[in-house]
Each structure stands twice: as structure tokens, then as C-alpha cells.
Write a protein that holds these residues in place. Structure first.
Motif, PDB file in Angstrom:
ATOM      1  N   ARG A 123       0.837  -1.204   0.000  1.00  0.00           N
ATOM      2  CA  ARG A 123       0.000   0.000   0.000  1.00  0.00           C
ATOM      3  C   ARG A 123       0.874   1.258   0.000  1.00  0.00           C
ATOM      4  NH1 ARG A 123      -5.237   0.241   1.659  1.00  0.00           N
ATOM      5  NH2 ARG A 123      -4.968  -1.731   2.791  1.00  0.00           N
ATOM      6  N   ASP A 124       1.879   1.267   0.863  1.00  0.00           N
ATOM      7  CA  ASP A 124       2.766   2.431   0.946  1.00  0.00           C
ATOM      8  C   ASP A 124       3.566   2.610  -0.350  1.00  0.00           C
ATOM      9  OD1 ASP A 124       1.886   2.889   3.508  1.00  0.00           O
ATOM     10  OD2 ASP A 124       3.626   1.960   4.490  1.00  0.00           O
ATOM     11  N   ARG A 125       3.988   1.495  -0.921  1.00  0.00           N
ATOM     12  CA  ARG A 125       4.786   1.571  -2.133  1.00  0.00           C
ATOM     13  C   ARG A 125       3.974   2.131  -3.302  1.00  0.00           C
ATOM     14  NH1 ARG A 125       9.504  -0.558  -3.206  1.00  0.00           N
ATOM     15  NH2 ARG A 125       9.420  -1.874  -1.364  1.00  0.00           N
ATOM     16  N   VAL A 126       2.747   1.656  -3.447  1.00  0.00           N
ATOM     17  CA  VAL A 126       1.894   2.142  -4.539  1.00  0.00           C
ATOM     18  C   VAL A 126       1.551   3.609  -4.323  1.00  0.00           C
ATOM     19  CG1 VAL A 126      -0.343   1.902  -5.676  1.00  0.00           C
ATOM     20  CG2 VAL A 126       0.954  -0.143  -5.027  1.00  0.00           C
ATOM     21  N   ARG A 127       1.191   3.960  -3.101  1.00  0.00           N
ATOM     22  CA  ARG A 127       0.849   5.353  -2.819  1.00  0.00           C
ATOM     23  C   ARG A 127       2.051   6.266  -3.053  1.00  0.00           C
ATOM     24  NH1 ARG A 127      -1.221   4.718   1.893  1.00  0.00           N
ATOM     25  NH2 ARG A 127      -3.414   4.751   1.298  1.00  0.00           N
ATOM     26  N   GLY A 128       3.225   5.821  -2.619  1.00  0.00           N
ATOM     27  CA  GLY A 128       4.425   6.630  -2.816  1.00  0.00           C
ATOM     28  C   GLY A 128       4.755   6.822  -4.281  1.00  0.00           C
ATOM     29  N   ALA A 129       4.504   5.791  -5.091  1.00  0.00           N
ATOM     30  CA  ALA A 129       4.801   5.897  -6.518  1.00  0.00           C
ATOM     31  C   ALA A 129       3.911   6.925  -7.204  1.00  0.00           C
ATOM     32  CB  ALA A 129       4.625   4.536  -7.190  1.00  0.00           C
ATOM     33  N   CYS A 130       2.766   7.219  -6.604  1.00  0.00           N
ATOM     34  CA  CYS A 130       1.818   8.158  -7.209  1.00  0.00           C
ATOM     35  C   CYS A 130       2.026   9.599  -6.740  1.00  0.00           C
ATOM     36  CB  CYS A 130       0.382   7.725  -6.905  1.00  0.00           C
ATOM     37  SG  CYS A 130      -0.044   6.118  -7.600  1.00  0.00           S
ATOM     38  N   ASP A 131       2.987   9.819  -5.862  1.00  0.00           N
ATOM     39  CA  ASP A 131       3.260  11.189  -5.407  1.00  0.00           C
ATOM     40  C   ASP A 131       3.685  12.049  -6.591  1.00  0.00           C
ATOM     41  OD1 ASP A 131       2.707  10.491  -2.822  1.00  0.00           O
ATOM     42  OD2 ASP A 131       4.800  10.312  -2.178  1.00  0.00           O
ATOM     43  N   GLY A 132       3.130  13.260  -6.644  1.00  0.00           N
ATOM     44  CA  GLY A 132       3.482  14.172  -7.724  1.00  0.00           C
ATOM     45  C   GLY A 132       2.862  13.827  -9.053  1.00  0.00           C
ATOM     46  N   LEU A 133       1.879  12.946  -9.054  1.00  0.00           N
ATOM     47  CA  LEU A 133       1.242  12.543 -10.314  1.00  0.00           C
ATOM     48  C   LEU A 133       0.507  13.697 -10.976  1.00  0.00           C
ATOM     49  CD1 LEU A 133       0.418  10.186 -12.253  1.00  0.00           C
ATOM     50  CD2 LEU A 133      -1.590   9.870 -10.803  1.00  0.00           C
ATOM     51  N   GLY A 134      -0.050  14.610 -10.149  1.00  0.00           N
ATOM     52  CA  GLY A 134      -0.855  15.690 -10.713  1.00  0.00           C
ATOM     53  C   GLY A 134      -2.325  15.520 -10.410  1.00  0.00           C
ATOM     54  N   ALA A 135      -2.669  14.467  -9.679  1.00  0.00           N
ATOM     55  CA  ALA A 135      -4.055  14.222  -9.282  1.00  0.00           C
ATOM     56  C   ALA A 135      -4.049  13.321  -8.057  1.00  0.00           C
ATOM     57  CB  ALA A 135      -4.840  13.570 -10.423  1.00  0.00           C
ATOM     58  N   ALA A 136      -5.086  13.435  -7.226  1.00  0.00           N
ATOM     59  CA  ALA A 136      -5.203  12.577  -6.053  1.00  0.00           C
ATOM     60  C   ALA A 136      -5.604  11.175  -6.475  1.00  0.00           C
ATOM     61  CB  ALA A 136      -6.238  13.153  -5.089  1.00  0.00           C
ATOM     62  N   VAL A 137      -5.106  10.173  -5.752  1.00  0.00           N
ATOM     63  CA  VAL A 137      -5.452   8.785  -6.036  1.00  0.00           C
ATOM     64  C   VAL A 137      -5.920   8.102  -4.756  1.00  0.00           C
ATOM     65  CG1 VAL A 137      -3.775   8.609  -7.925  1.00  0.00           C
ATOM     66  CG2 VAL A 137      -3.111   7.927  -5.611  1.00  0.00           C
ATOM     67  N   ARG A 138      -6.618   6.998  -4.951  1.00  0.00           N
ATOM     68  CA  ARG A 138      -7.028   6.141  -3.841  1.00  0.00           C
ATOM     69  C   ARG A 138      -6.373   4.785  -4.032  1.00  0.00           C
ATOM     70  NH1 ARG A 138     -13.435   7.250  -4.586  1.00  0.00           N
ATOM     71  NH2 ARG A 138     -12.828   6.452  -6.635  1.00  0.00           N
ATOM     72  N   VAL A 139      -5.926   4.188  -2.945  1.00  0.00           N
ATOM     73  CA  VAL A 139      -5.221   2.908  -3.013  1.00  0.00           C
ATOM     74  C   VAL A 139      -5.924   1.897  -2.118  1.00  0.00           C
ATOM     75  CG1 VAL A 139      -3.034   1.708  -2.600  1.00  0.00           C
ATOM     76  CG2 VAL A 139      -3.028   4.062  -3.476  1.00  0.00           C
ATOM     77  N   ALA A 140      -6.081   0.696  -2.616  1.00  0.00           N
ATOM     78  CA  ALA A 140      -6.668  -0.391  -1.829  1.00  0.00           C
ATOM     79  C   ALA A 140      -5.824  -1.637  -2.021  1.00  0.00           C
ATOM     80  CB  ALA A 140      -8.105  -0.656  -2.265  1.00  0.00           C
ATOM     81  N   VAL A 141      -5.560  -2.364  -0.928  1.00  0.00           N
ATOM     82  CA  VAL A 141      -4.768  -3.593  -1.004  1.00  0.00           C
ATOM     83  C   VAL A 141      -5.420  -4.635  -0.113  1.00  0.00           C
ATOM     84  CG1 VAL A 141      -2.493  -4.641  -0.744  1.00  0.00           C
ATOM     85  CG2 VAL A 141      -2.673  -2.198  -1.290  1.00  0.00           C
ATOM     86  N   THR A 142      -5.516  -5.853  -0.599  1.00  0.00           N
ATOM     87  CA  THR A 142      -6.073  -6.936   0.204  1.00  0.00           C
ATOM     88  C   THR A 142      -5.345  -8.221  -0.116  1.00  0.00           C
ATOM     89  OG1 THR A 142      -8.128  -8.042   0.870  1.00  0.00           O
ATOM     90  CG2 THR A 142      -7.837  -7.614  -1.475  1.00  0.00           C
ATOM     91  N   ALA A 143      -5.354  -9.152   0.836  1.00  0.00           N
ATOM     92  CA  ALA A 143      -4.743 -10.467   0.629  1.00  0.00           C
ATOM     93  C   ALA A 143      -5.754 -11.532   1.014  1.00  0.00           C
ATOM     94  CB  ALA A 143      -3.473 -10.613   1.463  1.00  0.00           C
TER      95      ALA A 143
END
Length: 327
Positions: free
Chosen positions: A269-289
């Protein structure tokens, strides 16, 4: 990435392209991708000289130049053999010293190298029956040609690619991800303590962004998001476009404790969210196992999609400069 990559299992036998974000094989998209150089002769060259070229089994057609009118024709092996045989078998004796231009097709199909494989096949198959299977000539610094067999092969690959991949981002399609998840759930999990992990991300207010900055800018943003999401995936993961503005990463985890599984979920979750920093738009992240040793593909997708919809994210003003730069 190294710690996470060491945690995720390899995908196993899923078929070509199943364990990657895009189909790895190079798929011909344009006629220039499959065209091969073709030998050429002058319209006044003798048929006997042309016969020497056709002795090479790889030579199926020859471009014929008529420098006077500035035209180029096509002489296929079939057309040449038919002419040299003649109606009564006297063609060779009559034509061996005559110019190649006399038996050349001066109205061949000539298509630019930038023509798509799909369009080229459509035009080629619309030709009269007697020339429908002739090579297609491709102009350039030197002439090239595409055989019917190569064109059909490229068309088949292009159609398969379109069915498998998202045309905008090049990522795999949702059905491919679903198929991979079902395969792992049926073949890799039972009798083990392995799990499936599914991470998803989407853009907040994508419709508003498209309305404010245009569809081209929105498409560019989605391509960039797809690139970043794929960049977070370890080797062996499946990366796909779930729908319009949502992307997902599917991973097969090794046998770990419940506590460790939750740590991996948080790390992804942290890795995906961090990769989207500075994208130019807000994102939502969901992770499940999934639970150890069992997974239901439909439930995994339902869980991450429900979490995406339920995530309470502030809607900051889009970074206009970043979006405008993608126009």
C-alpha cells in the motif's frame, strides 16, 4: 523493491505474458514492422537475368523499376513461372531475352510503412482474386515487400494483442488478470499457506479532470499512472487495467504468517501510494490479501473495489501545471 521482490513467488506456468504488465513479445503494429527488403531490377532487364534471382528459394517477388515513367511494378515468382511456361510450353524460348517489364504487374498494391497491419490486411484482401495473395510493396529508401503469409501472421498477432492488452496503456486487460488469479487460486494455493495479494489504485475525480483539461491530458495522466503502478510490481506480478481509471497488481505470496502477510499488505500500500506522489491528481489505493491456502477472485476484486469507493480522500485542486504539461 528488493525486499518485496524477495517475498513474492514466481507466477508458475501461466502461459505467455501472464506474469507481466504487458505482453512481452514484440507485436507488429505497422507494415514497416514486417516488411523485408526486396530485390529490384529494371524494366528492360532480360527475363533470363530475373530467372537467376528467382533461383533463391527466399525470393518470392521482385520489384521492377521503370525509370522513364517513374513507376514500380511487381513480378511474383508465380507470375514469372506462368509466363516462362507459356500456353504451349514455349514461354521460355520466346521470353528469355525479352524485358522483364513485359510480364510485370504495373498496378501492384503499394502501401506506406506506417499503414497499420489491420488496415493493410483489409486492403490486401479486397483485391481481385487473381492478385489477392500477391506481396504488398512498401516504398522507402529501398523497396520492401510483405508476403501474404507474413501479413496474416502479423494480423493474428495484432488481434490477439488487442484482445489481451489495454490499447491506451499497454497493460494487460481485466480478463487476463482475472484468469491469472483464478489459475493461481486453483493451482498454486490449495494445500499450502500461500496467498493472493491484490492492490488497486484509481484517480479521484477523473471525470472532472477530463472536463477541465481535456481527454488528451486525461489519457496522458492514465498512461503515467499505469507506468508508475507497473514500476511498483515485483517480477512475476500481473499488472492490469481494471477499468477506466483503475489499475491493479496481482501477486502470489509465499507461505507466511498472518502477521507477516499484513506487513506485506501495508508495505505494498505504501509503495503504490508513494509511486503516485506528484502525479498531478489525487489517487485512492486499496490492497487486500486472501486467507492462507484459498482465494476467490471475485471476492478479492469486490473487496478492493469496495475499498476504493469507500476511501475518504480529500479532493485537493488538481496540479494544473502538471496536467497541462501532458497535453
Amino acid at each position: 523493491m528488493s525486499e518485496l521482490a524477495a517475498t513474492v513467488d514466481a507466477p508458475g506456468a501461466l502461459g505467455a505474458g501472464a506474469g507481466t504488465g504487458a505482453v512481452p513479445a514484440v507485436v507488429p503494429q505497422r507494415l514497416g514492422d514486417v516488411a523485408v527488403p526486396v530485390r529490384s531490377v529494371g524494366a528492360e532487364d532480360a527475363m533470363a537475368d530475373v530467372e537467376v534471382l528467382f533461383r533463391a528459394s527466399a525470393c518470392t517477388s521482385i520489384a521492377v523499376r521503370d525509370d522513364g515513367p517513374g513507376r514500380v511494378g511487381l513480378l511474383t515468382r508465380h507470375r514469372f513461372t506462368e509466363a516462362m511456361s507459356g500456353r504451349l510450353g514455349y514461354g521460355r524460348a520466346m521470353l528469355t531475352h525479352r524485358p522483364a517489364g513485359q510480364v510485370t504487374d504495373w498496378t501492384p498494391l503499394v502501401l506506406d510503412a506506417s499503414t497499420t497491419v489491420v488496415d493493410a490486411a483489409r486492403v490486401a484482401m479486397a483485391r481481385p482474386a487473381d492478385v489477392r495473395h500477391d506481396d504488398v510493396l512498401v516504398p522507402g529508401p529501398s523497396w520492401s515487400a510483405v508476403s501474404t503469409a507474413d501479413l496474416v501472421s502479423a494480423l493474428t498477432a495484432a488481434v490477439a494483442h488487442r484482445a489481451t492488452c489495454d490499447p491506451l496503456t499497454g497493460l494487460l486487460s481485466r480478463p487476463h488478470l482475472v484468469a491469472a488469479a483464478a489459475h493461481w487460486a486453483a493451482q498454486a494455493l490449495p494445500g499450502t499457506r500461500r496467498r493472493l495479494l491484490l492492490a488497486a489504485v484509481d484517480v479521484v475525480g477523473m471525470a472532472d479532470l477530463n472536463a477541465s483539461y481535456g481527454l488528451d491530458s486525461g489519457d496522458a495522466l492514465l498512461r503515467e499512472l499505469a507506468r508508475r503502478v507497473a514500476g511498483t510490481a515485483p517480477h512475476g506480478a500481473v499488472v492490469a487495467r481494471l477499468d477506466g481509471d483503475a489499475f491493479a497488481v496481482l501477486m502470489l505470496l509465499p507461505a507466511v504468517s498472518e502477521e507477516r502477510a499484513q506487513e506485506i499488505v501495508a508495505s505494498v500500500r505504501d509503495r503504490v501510494r508513494g509511486a503516485c506522489d506528484g502525479l498531478g491528481a489525487a489517487v485512492r489505493v486499496a490492497v487486500t490479501a486472501s486467507i492462507a491456502g484459498w482465494a476467490d477472485t471475485g471476492l478479492l476484486l469486490l473487496e478492493v473495489e469496495r475499498e476504493l469507493r469507500g476511501t475518504r480522500s480529500a479532493r485537493p485542486a488538481p496540479e494544473a501545471a502538471a496536467l497541462r504539461s501532458r497535453r
